[in-house]
Motif scaffolding. Structure first.
Motif, PDB file in Angstrom:
ATOM      1  N   LEU A 261      19.542  46.685  22.609  1.00 31.67           N
ATOM      2  CA  LEU A 261      20.668  47.490  23.042  1.00 31.67           C
ATOM      3  C   LEU A 261      21.633  47.620  21.853  1.00 31.67           C
ATOM      4  CD1 LEU A 261      21.447  48.670  25.877  1.00 31.67           C
ATOM      5  CD2 LEU A 261      23.039  46.769  26.081  1.00 31.67           C
ATOM      6  N   VAL A 262      21.826  48.838  21.383  1.00 33.44           N
ATOM      7  CA  VAL A 262      22.717  49.096  20.251  1.00 33.44           C
ATOM      8  C   VAL A 262      24.082  49.473  20.830  1.00 33.44           C
ATOM      9  CG1 VAL A 262      23.068  50.409  18.136  1.00 33.44           C
ATOM     10  CG2 VAL A 262      20.744  49.866  18.898  1.00 33.44           C
ATOM     11  N   VAL A 263      25.065  48.587  20.631  1.00 36.93           N
ATOM     12  CA  VAL A 263      26.312  48.620  21.397  1.00 36.93           C
ATOM     13  C   VAL A 263      27.464  49.275  20.640  1.00 36.93           C
ATOM     14  CG1 VAL A 263      28.031  47.218  22.602  1.00 36.93           C
ATOM     15  CG2 VAL A 263      25.607  46.537  22.626  1.00 36.93           C
ATOM     16  N   MET A 264      27.989  50.352  21.207  1.00 35.53           N
ATOM     17  CA  MET A 264      29.205  50.984  20.691  1.00 35.53           C
ATOM     18  C   MET A 264      30.388  50.536  21.534  1.00 35.53           C
ATOM     19  SD  MET A 264      27.941  54.950  20.143  1.00 35.53           S
ATOM     20  CE  MET A 264      29.507  55.456  19.383  1.00 35.53           C
ATOM     21  N   PRO A 265      31.519  50.161  20.915  1.00 35.19           N
ATOM     22  CA  PRO A 265      32.686  49.766  21.711  1.00 35.19           C
ATOM     23  C   PRO A 265      33.257  50.918  22.521  1.00 35.19           C
ATOM     24  CG  PRO A 265      33.233  49.862  19.366  1.00 35.19           C
ATOM     25  CD  PRO A 265      31.747  49.992  19.470  1.00 35.19           C
ATOM     26  N   LYS A 266      33.145  52.125  21.995  1.00 36.92           N
ATOM     27  CA  LYS A 266      33.571  53.314  22.723  1.00 36.92           C
ATOM     28  C   LYS A 266      32.856  54.523  22.131  1.00 36.92           C
ATOM     29  CE  LYS A 266      37.677  54.092  19.848  1.00 36.92           C
ATOM     30  NZ  LYS A 266      39.139  54.291  19.861  1.00 36.92           N
ATOM     31  N   PHE A 267      32.849  55.621  22.870  1.00 31.65           N
ATOM     32  CA  PHE A 267      32.099  56.796  22.429  1.00 31.65           C
ATOM     33  C   PHE A 267      32.863  57.599  21.390  1.00 31.65           C
ATOM     34  CE2 PHE A 267      30.805  61.237  22.678  1.00 31.65           C
ATOM     35  CZ  PHE A 267      29.430  61.115  22.496  1.00 31.65           C
ATOM     36  N   ASN A 268      32.147  57.991  20.369  1.00 33.50           N
ATOM     37  CA  ASN A 268      32.637  58.906  19.346  1.00 33.50           C
ATOM     38  C   ASN A 268      31.439  59.750  18.941  1.00 33.50           C
ATOM     39  OD1 ASN A 268      32.616  59.403  16.213  1.00 33.50           O
ATOM     40  ND2 ASN A 268      34.775  59.338  16.785  1.00 33.50           N
ATOM     41  N   ILE A 269      31.554  61.061  18.992  1.00 35.38           N
ATOM     42  CA  ILE A 269      30.390  61.920  18.840  1.00 35.38           C
ATOM     43  C   ILE A 269      29.723  61.772  17.474  1.00 35.38           C
ATOM     44  CG2 ILE A 269      31.822  63.895  18.195  1.00 35.38           C
ATOM     45  CD1 ILE A 269      28.400  63.946  20.021  1.00 35.38           C
ATOM     46  N   GLU A 270      30.505  61.670  16.394  1.00 32.19           N
ATOM     47  CA  GLU A 270      29.874  61.552  15.074  1.00 32.19           C
ATOM     48  C   GLU A 270      29.218  60.185  14.904  1.00 32.19           C
ATOM     49  OE1 GLU A 270      30.556  62.663  10.411  1.00 32.19           O
ATOM     50  OE2 GLU A 270      32.265  62.725  11.779  1.00 32.19           O
ATOM     51  N   ASP A 271      29.889  59.107  15.328  1.00 32.14           N
ATOM     52  CA  ASP A 271      29.275  57.781  15.263  1.00 32.14           C
ATOM     53  C   ASP A 271      28.013  57.733  16.120  1.00 32.14           C
ATOM     54  OD1 ASP A 271      31.327  57.031  13.639  1.00 32.14           O
ATOM     55  OD2 ASP A 271      32.207  55.574  15.006  1.00 32.14           O
ATOM     56  N   PHE A 272      28.095  58.329  17.290  1.00 30.40           N
ATOM     57  CA  PHE A 272      26.951  58.365  18.194  1.00 30.40           C
ATOM     58  C   PHE A 272      25.737  58.998  17.512  1.00 30.40           C
ATOM     59  CE2 PHE A 272      24.572  61.127  21.124  1.00 30.40           C
ATOM     60  CZ  PHE A 272      24.082  60.202  22.034  1.00 30.40           C
ATOM     61  N   CYS A 273      25.932  60.169  16.926  1.00 35.22           N
ATOM     62  CA  CYS A 273      24.829  60.869  16.267  1.00 35.22           C
ATOM     63  C   CYS A 273      24.293  60.060  15.084  1.00 35.22           C
ATOM     64  CB  CYS A 273      25.294  62.239  15.785  1.00 35.22           C
ATOM     65  SG  CYS A 273      25.701  63.394  17.111  1.00 35.22           S
ATOM     66  N   SER A 274      25.190  59.466  14.320  1.00 35.90           N
ATOM     67  CA  SER A 274      24.791  58.673  13.159  1.00 35.90           C
ATOM     68  C   SER A 274      23.966  57.460  13.563  1.00 35.90           C
ATOM     69  CB  SER A 274      26.035  58.222  12.386  1.00 35.90           C
ATOM     70  OG  SER A 274      25.694  57.372  11.323  1.00 35.90           O
ATOM     71  N   ILE A 275      24.386  56.794  14.648  1.00 34.14           N
ATOM     72  CA  ILE A 275      23.678  55.601  15.122  1.00 34.14           C
ATOM     73  C   ILE A 275      22.300  55.969  15.677  1.00 34.14           C
ATOM     74  CG2 ILE A 275      23.716  53.764  16.866  1.00 34.14           C
ATOM     75  CD1 ILE A 275      26.799  53.733  16.451  1.00 34.14           C
ATOM     76  N   VAL A 276      22.233  57.081  16.388  1.00 39.55           N
ATOM     77  CA  VAL A 276      20.934  57.543  16.891  1.00 39.55           C
ATOM     78  C   VAL A 276      19.962  57.714  15.733  1.00 39.55           C
ATOM     79  CG1 VAL A 276      19.721  59.519  17.897  1.00 39.55           C
ATOM     80  CG2 VAL A 276      21.780  58.641  18.996  1.00 39.55           C
ATOM     81  N   GLN A 277      20.429  58.331  14.665  1.00 38.59           N
ATOM     82  CA  GLN A 277      19.562  58.583  13.516  1.00 38.59           C
ATOM     83  C   GLN A 277      19.233  57.307  12.754  1.00 38.59           C
ATOM     84  OE1 GLN A 277      20.118  62.126  10.877  1.00 38.59           O
ATOM     85  NE2 GLN A 277      20.680  60.593   9.327  1.00 38.59           N
ATOM     86  N   GLU A 278      20.242  56.480  12.459  1.00 35.27           N
ATOM     87  CA  GLU A 278      20.032  55.279  11.648  1.00 35.27           C
ATOM     88  C   GLU A 278      19.168  54.248  12.349  1.00 35.27           C
ATOM     89  OE1 GLU A 278      22.584  51.544   9.717  1.00 35.27           O
ATOM     90  OE2 GLU A 278      23.648  53.275  10.567  1.00 35.27           O
ATOM     91  N   HIS A 279      19.386  54.046  13.650  1.00 38.95           N
ATOM     92  CA  HIS A 279      18.674  52.996  14.381  1.00 38.95           C
ATOM     93  C   HIS A 279      17.479  53.531  15.158  1.00 38.95           C
ATOM     94  CE1 HIS A 279      21.505  49.690  13.544  1.00 38.95           C
ATOM     95  NE2 HIS A 279      22.410  50.649  13.488  1.00 38.95           N
TER      96      HIS A 279
END
Length: 557
Positions: A261-279
């Motif tokens: 489970l890759v955990v974000m403290p809160k939603f942010n669209i650019e971080d979300f997209c970056s994490i999807v790609q990186e992980h």
């Protein structure tokens, strides 16, 4: 006849959550499997580390505070990879977890702390000031406030949870006997039409059963060790852990199934997209406003979503238009599920292979449940294809509402059905559809907003003579927003300046999702029945006309 699930019946073990997760004999993944990962700090917990930290925390609670079975630990925090261990450590002691929305005001948090009679409070450093004040109001000692996360209190007044991990160093502490069907694991607060949130009592058996139900109906497509890189499926976690959607579908499911489970403290669209790609995220639980962003936000095109196998949307209705726009942009299948806090939560989900064939449906009934649509008389079941209120029965249905026997009696039938308050129908293939809600709750991006709560606050404003609040659907945001219809006090100018003043005043007194994003419309009188009940249908129809541009801003009712 009530509809039964088409899935095989699951044998629900008569055990508590600790034994279900940590004493199982059928676990296939290894101890060193990474379960919770913080993509920002790279800090993580393996299965073994989660178990040890939870056990040490539970023993620390007993040693430090003489923690007893039934004591409530409140958690007031954004998503954090420390939360799961805190949760199960408390459950090991026989305690109960009651998580609160980190955007709560002092008043809102104090209400929950007082209502659940919290014996301690877990928070993070940025929220300390608010947490301390709320605790003070209910008489909770500051030394019962502890921190999780990466930040510490430099002054040393508030301990970090790591400092109380089995501080006694002795093995004499034992897990008490827990009755899975009767003993509470969670006290989750869900907004009610009376204004104050209601504490939904969820037992160990409720969560155990729903975890198994979701595993068969959803997670059977995923694996802890498959995928091209051999590392197994990776699941995105930005849905809040304090909400039942994140609590069961993310925290519990990942540990039970062995997924990362890759955990974000809160939603942010650019971080979300970056994490999807990186992980290389492979599965995402989402809500309609996020699906909207995937279909329209320009930044999405800059990132690679090819690793994602499926997105599941829940918490609010998802339209065919949103699905098609997002799919066109990211080329990822998007399906829908359904559930409620009172059902732990998931009751329905679209099968993966039917994600597009049944767009608009919330899917099929998960195992071990029966459901039926009932006529307004509450006595007659309507035939397939006809509209009624959805009632559900199963081992995932809550025990009832905390300290609210009247609400429990109204929601649960003597034979175990929960009245969802949602209106819909099912087709001949067993697909369920939700078309409207009996309940008056406004759903803003998955959050529940009680109109009566806002009305109670607004009516105390000196420039408000009377008021009614309804939800207004905003298509371009894919959500409802609260709008207030206000009768101005005598002599008050019903103009933009007054509207702005009242909107700003309310914003200071409620959580962000309860703000009047739909604005204010001034009216001559609030439409009501002879008994004084607000005719919300009239106002919702007026709101729909206003959104369509067929009515002036200043309505005359």
């Amino acid at each position: 006849m009530p509809t039964e699930s088409s899935y095989p019946l699951q044998d629900i073990p008569d055990i508590d959550l600790w034994d279900f997760l940590f004493e199982r004999k059928d676990r296939k993944f290894p101890d060193d499997k990474v379960i919770y990962l913080d993509p920002y700090t790279k800090r993580s917990y393996t299965y073994a580390q989660t178990r040890k930290t939870a056990l040490d925390f539970g023993k620390g609670l007993k040693s430090q505070w003489d923690w007893q079975k039934g004591d409530v630990l409140a958690v007031f925090s954004p998503n954090c990879i420390d939360t799961p261990a805190i949760t199960w450590g408390t459950l090991w002691t026989g305690g109960i977890i009651s998580s609160a929305n980190p955007s709560y005001t002092v008043d809102e948090l104090a209400f929950q702390l007082g209502d659940c009679q919290a014996k301690a409070l877990v928070t993070q450093k940025p929220l300390l000031k608010l947490a301390v004040e709320a605790a003070r109001r209910v008489g909770l000692s500051p030394d019962r406030i502890i921190l999780i996360g990466d930040e510490r209190d430099e002054q040393g007044k508030f301990k970090h949870f790591s400092s109380i991990l089995n501080i006694s160093g002795v093995a004499r502490w034992r897990k008490p006997r827990i009755d899975p069907a009767k003993d509470l694991a969670f006290l989750v607060y869900s907004s009610g039409t009376t204004g104050h949130p209601k504490g939904v009592m969820l037992s160990h058996r409720n969560i155990v059963s729903n975890t198994m139900m979701i595993t068969l109906g959803e997670w059977r497509h995923l694996s802890w060790d498959s995928c091209p890189d051999g590392k197994g499926d990776r699941v995105m976690a930005f849905l809040p852990f304090y909400h039942i959607y994140g609590l069961t579908n993310l925290i519990h499911q990942s540990l039970y199934a062995g997924f990362t489970l890759v955990v974000m403290p809160k939603f942010n669209i650019e971080d979300f997209c970056s994490i999807v790609q990186e992980h290389r995220i492979t599965f995402i639980y989402a809500v309609p406003p996020v699906i909207l962003l995937l279909g329209k936000h320009p930044i999405v095109k800059k990132y690679d979503f090819r690793s994602v196998r499926m997105i599941n949307s829940g918490a609010a209705p998802l339209s065919k238009e949103l699905v098609e726009a997002a799919y066109k942009n990211v080329r990822v299948p998007i399906k829908q599920g359904y559930g409620l806090t009172e059902t732990s939560p998931t009751t329905h989900t679209q099968p993966w292979e039917e994600w597009y064939a049944t767009v608009g449906s919330v899917g099929k009934l998960l195992p071990n449940q029966v459901a039926k649509y009932m006529a307004p008389d509450g006595q007659t079941e309507v035939p397939i294809g006809e509209t009624g209120e959805l009632w559900i029965k199963g081992p995932n249905v809550c025990i009832g509402y905390h300290k609210n026997p009247e609400a429990t009696k109204q929601a649960l039938t003597p034979d175990g059905y929960f009245k969802t308050g949602d209106i819909g129908y099912q087709d001949a293939q067993g697909n369920f559809y939700i078309t409207d809600r009996v309940k008056e709750l406004i759903k803003y991006k998955g959050f529940q907003v009680a109109p009566a709560e806002l009305e109670g606050l607004l009516s105390s404003h000196p420039k408000v003579a009377d008021v009614a609040v309804v939800g207004v659907h905003i298509p371009h945001e894919a959500t409802e927003v609260p709008r207030a219809y206000v009768v101005p006090a005598t002599g008050v100018n019903a103009g933009k300046e007054t509207e702005d003043e009242i909107v700003a005043w309310l914003s200071e007194r409620v959580a962000h999702y309860k703000r009047l994003r739909g604005g204010i419309r001034f009216i001559d009188a609030v439409p009501k029945t002879l008994s004084g009940k607000i005719l919300r249908k009239v106002l919702k129809e007026k709101a729909a006309q206003e959104e369509a541009g067929n009515a002036p801003v200043k309505a005359k009712l």
